[in-house]
Design an enzyme around this catalytic site. Structure first.
Site, short mmCIF file in Angstrom:
data_model
loop_
_atom_site.label_atom_id
_atom_site.label_comp_id
_atom_site.label_asym_id
_atom_site.label_seq_id
_atom_site.Cartn_x
_atom_site.Cartn_y
_atom_site.Cartn_z
N TYR A 25 0.83 -1.21 0.00
CA TYR A 25 0.00 0.00 0.00
C TYR A 25 0.86 1.26 0.00
O TYR A 25 0.42 2.32 -0.42
CB TYR A 25 -0.89 0.04 1.25
N LYS A 27 3.07 -15.26 2.50
CA LYS A 27 3.25 -15.95 1.22
C LYS A 27 4.74 -16.21 1.09
O LYS A 27 5.41 -15.75 0.16
CB LYS A 27 2.69 -15.07 0.09
N ASP A 41 -3.03 -18.11 0.54
CA ASP A 41 -4.05 -18.79 -0.28
C ASP A 41 -4.72 -19.90 0.53
O ASP A 41 -5.94 -20.07 0.50
CB ASP A 41 -3.46 -19.31 -1.60
N ASP A 45 -6.49 -6.96 4.40
CA ASP A 45 -7.62 -6.30 3.74
C ASP A 45 -8.52 -7.34 3.09
O ASP A 45 -9.74 -7.35 3.28
CB ASP A 45 -7.08 -5.32 2.69
N ASP A 83 -12.49 -9.02 4.50
CA ASP A 83 -13.74 -8.97 3.72
C ASP A 83 -14.29 -10.39 3.58
O ASP A 83 -15.48 -10.63 3.73
CB ASP A 83 -13.49 -8.40 2.30
C1 IPM Z 1 -10.40 -1.10 4.26
C2 IPM Z 1 -10.64 -0.52 2.89
C3 IPM Z 1 -9.48 0.37 2.50
C4 IPM Z 1 -8.23 -0.47 2.47
C5 IPM Z 1 -9.65 1.13 1.16
C6 IPM Z 1 -10.92 1.95 1.15
C7 IPM Z 1 -8.46 1.96 0.83
O1 IPM Z 1 -10.86 -1.52 1.96
O2 IPM Z 1 -10.24 -0.33 5.21
O3 IPM Z 1 -10.40 -2.32 4.39
O4 IPM Z 1 -7.94 -1.14 1.47
O5 IPM Z 1 -7.51 -0.48 3.48
MG MG Z 2 -11.01 -3.47 2.78
#
Ligand code: IPM
Ligand code: MG
Length: 356
Positions: free
Chosen positions: A142, A190, A222, A246, A250
């Site tokens: 990032y 990884k 993975d 990240d 999700d």
């Molecule tokens: C999160 C979001 C952010 C990230 C984005 C919006 C930049 O997805 O906080 O998980 O990737 O960190």
């Molecule tokens: Mg995110």
């Protein structure tokens, strides 16, 4: 106690969900005799439009002067389909994390008994799943330099960089969390491909010697992605680098039934930030339908982590649980075709707290 907080609503549903989290924060402050003062700051697309910067200096000064930051969401589709956009809303979030030194993002993953059926995963797999993902937040791909495009525009590059210092401090947090929980730490990397991952693993192995009481497991990312879905109850504390964290969180949100439920705390050098893990959900903006629970639970984490007020935090969690059991919830987690509005859910939770 004086609770002096910065409110950054951001984009999309940000203002609506923040309004509810603030409502709950105020009710808790009243109930427990705390003095709440707050100031709003600009961030994200809204800030680009007003001052041309997604994390203006003025907002940073406000965050630095506050005891905690309550953050909504950032992102606007207008920028997503415009690869030539020089400034993007997400840069605001990234520079806030970097400037506040928020190297650790704590994302607890729990299930709600009455929502188990909402998960697309089998009940026996998710019932009782309870783990924390600790995501490194200010390093890796990032932020690594160089990042960009070649002059002819046909080559693009990102760089993943990690130093021993950055890795050791986040791993230490992982070990400490595991020690306070079920004493299992899963290090996700990884290492079969990436040099940065091999450094992570090496440092983790060195540090593990100082934590003989912790069971340390190493998983390739993975494989971890598969195991989260296949056997979520196997995890206690997971620690990983920025981008893996990240993606995996999700994915993990599926276990609880909705992304609209999961809070997070970003902690580090300066003021801590509390924000839902979900995004700005632009399709729902202004409709009063977004689930405010992730942000309300982020406010609970604020009481716990920033103010060390556990009783207050517990009461918020209890009120949220009660609203879910009562099925007084937004459409994303409601049984029927209709859901309650964002503000009605906030009101319900607020009155539960008042009447407690
Ligand atoms: C999160 C979001 C952010 C990230 C984005 C919006 C930049 O997805 O906080 O998980 O990737 O960190
Ligand atoms: Mg995110």
């Amino acid at each position: 106690m004086n609770l002096n907080i910065a409110i950054l609503s951001g984009d999309g549903i940000g203002p609506e969900i923040i309004k509810e989290a603030l409502k709950i924060t105020q009710v808790i402050a009243d109930k427990f005799n705390h003095q709440l003062t707050y100031k709003q700051g600009l961030t994200g697309a809204a800030a680009i439009e007003e001052v041309g910067d997604p994390y203006p200096e003025k907002t940073h000064t406000l965050c630095m002067a506050s005891d905690a930051v309550l953050f909504g969401a950032i992102g606007d589709p207008k920028y997503d389909n415009d690869p030539s956009a020089k400034i993007r809303p997400e840069q605001g979030l990234l520079s806030m994390r970097k400037k506040l030194g928020l190297y650790a993002n704590i994302r607890p993953l729990t299930t709600f008994q009455s929502l188990i059926h909402k998960s697309p995963l089998r009940t026996d797999l998710v019932d009782g799943a309870d783990f924390v993902c600790i995501r490194e937040l200010t390093g890796g791909i990032y932020f690594g330099q160089p990042q960009g495009r070649s002059e002819d525009g046909n080559t693009a590059y990102d760089t993943c960089v990690y130093t021993r210092f950055e890795i050791a401090r986040i791993l230490e947090l992982g070990f400490e969390f595991a020690r306070k929980r079920r004493k299992k730490l899963t290090v996700v990397d990884k290492a079969n491909v990436l040099a940065t991952s091999r450094l992570w693993r090496q440092i983790a192995q060195e540090m593990a010697l100082d934590y003989p009481d912790i069971e340390v497991e190493y998983l390739l990312v993975d494989n971890a992605a598969m195991r989260i879905i296949q056997w979520p109850k196997d995890f206690d504390v997971m620690v990983t680098e920025n981008m893996f964290g990240d993606i995996l969180t999700d994915e993990a949100s599926v276990i609880s039934g909705s992304m609209g439920l999961l809070p997070s705390a970003s902690i580090g050098v300066h003021t801590s930030v509390f924000e839902p893990i979900h995004g700005s959900y632009p399709q729902a903006a202004g409709k009063n339908i977004a689930n405010p629970i992730a942000t309300i639970l982020s406010a609970a984490m604020m009481f716990e982590y920033a103010f060390k007020l556990n009783e207050e935090a517990e009461l918020i969690k209890e009120a949220v649980d009660a609203s879910i059991i009562k099925e007084f919830v937004t459409i994303d987690i409601s049984q029927g075709a209709q859901g309650q509005t964002t503000s009605d859910v906030g009101d319900w939770i607020a009155s539960y707290i008042k009447n407690k």
